[in-house]
Scaffold this motif. Sequence first.
Motif, short mmCIF file in Angstrom:
data_model
loop_
_atom_site.label_atom_id
_atom_site.label_comp_id
_atom_site.label_asym_id
_atom_site.label_seq_id
_atom_site.Cartn_x
_atom_site.Cartn_y
_atom_site.Cartn_z
N SER A 182 22.88 41.82 37.50
CA SER A 182 22.09 40.62 37.20
C SER A 182 21.17 40.90 36.01
O SER A 182 20.79 42.05 35.75
CB SER A 182 21.26 40.22 38.41
OG SER A 182 20.19 41.14 38.62
N ASP A 183 20.83 39.85 35.30
CA ASP A 183 19.96 39.99 34.13
C ASP A 183 18.60 40.56 34.54
O ASP A 183 17.99 41.36 33.83
CB ASP A 183 19.78 38.64 33.44
CG ASP A 183 19.05 38.77 32.12
OD1 ASP A 183 19.51 39.56 31.27
OD2 ASP A 183 18.02 38.10 31.93
N LYS B 55 25.99 42.41 31.75
CA LYS B 55 25.79 41.21 32.56
C LYS B 55 26.98 40.88 33.45
O LYS B 55 26.86 40.14 34.42
CB LYS B 55 25.48 40.01 31.66
CG LYS B 55 24.03 39.96 31.18
CD LYS B 55 23.79 38.71 30.36
CE LYS B 55 22.34 38.63 29.89
NZ LYS B 55 22.09 37.42 29.06
N THR C 207 17.04 43.95 32.97
CA THR C 207 15.74 43.92 32.29
C THR C 207 14.79 44.95 32.89
O THR C 207 14.11 45.70 32.16
CB THR C 207 15.12 42.51 32.40
OG1 THR C 207 16.01 41.56 31.80
CG2 THR C 207 13.77 42.45 31.70
N ARG D 45 22.53 45.04 27.10
CA ARG D 45 22.18 44.05 28.12
C ARG D 45 23.29 43.02 28.32
O ARG D 45 23.69 42.72 29.44
CB ARG D 45 20.88 43.38 27.70
CG ARG D 45 20.36 42.32 28.65
CD ARG D 45 19.04 41.79 28.15
NE ARG D 45 18.50 40.75 28.99
CZ ARG D 45 17.33 40.15 28.77
NH1 ARG D 45 16.61 40.52 27.72
NH2 ARG D 45 16.90 39.21 29.57
N ASN D 46 23.83 42.51 27.22
CA ASN D 46 24.88 41.50 27.32
C ASN D 46 26.19 42.09 27.86
O ASN D 46 26.91 41.43 28.61
CB ASN D 46 25.13 40.86 25.95
CG ASN D 46 24.07 39.84 25.60
OD1 ASN D 46 23.49 39.20 26.47
ND2 ASN D 46 23.81 39.67 24.31
#
Length: 261
Positions: A223-224, A219, A228, A215-216
């Motif tokens: 977009s987060d 980024k 997600t 996820r990081n």
Amino acid sequence: MSRQKLGQHFLSSPAWRQRIAQTLPADATATWLEIGAGHGEMTEFLAAHSCRLIAIETDPALASSLRTRFANTPKVEIVEWDILALDLSALTPERFRVYGNLPYYITSPILSHLFRFAAQIESIHIVIQLEVARRIVATPGHREYAYLSALCQYFTRPEIVLRIPPGAFLPPPKVHSALLAMHLPGERVHLALEDDEAFLEFLQHSFAQKRKTLRNNLKSIFSDEHITHALAACKLVASARAEELSLRQFAQLFHLLAAEK
């Protein structure tokens, strides 16, 4: 620049040359491309077991010696050039096999370059550093699994065929080596991806920093919120790391993120 300065360790042991030769495909109709022919340590064998051999050597003195040695062997063509600057499809329109004893420090760039011509390649047989070979064959969940693993397994089905000691080479390297066989195609044919370049760029971002979560790492390009949502849709936890995902999972995640973007 000499091959030694380029990090080349010549396969000086006749016994090991013979062992390697015995693992190569016995295909008398094949066109072979040899990377870094050197003094011709494997060139003679490849010429004897092929219909055409294109031996690539960047060192002018070694290339000149090879031209003299194989002057009376019409099936052998010596190309004095840097493999990374060669358009391999211009060398031959046919499908071909690859053999090479690769300088350790440019193994990854050479493989990336070869994969540009994956549609023409039957198989790749390379002598490389054992540590790098282990990284290439590593599977998800293992410490060695990284971008190079995913890249190579996307295009090929790699396997370590032989482990080769330092004493087989001159000068002897400080590490052990391996003969790696890479059979094409790889997982790519099962993933139905239309844009190799975009997917490989996505993989590079995914593995950018090993200590960070997937996820990081992503980024920087998504977009987060989208990350997600895509992770949840793929049934992956928010803390998932790139080294845990198979190529199929990466492809699924890529499809979802690319569609949302």
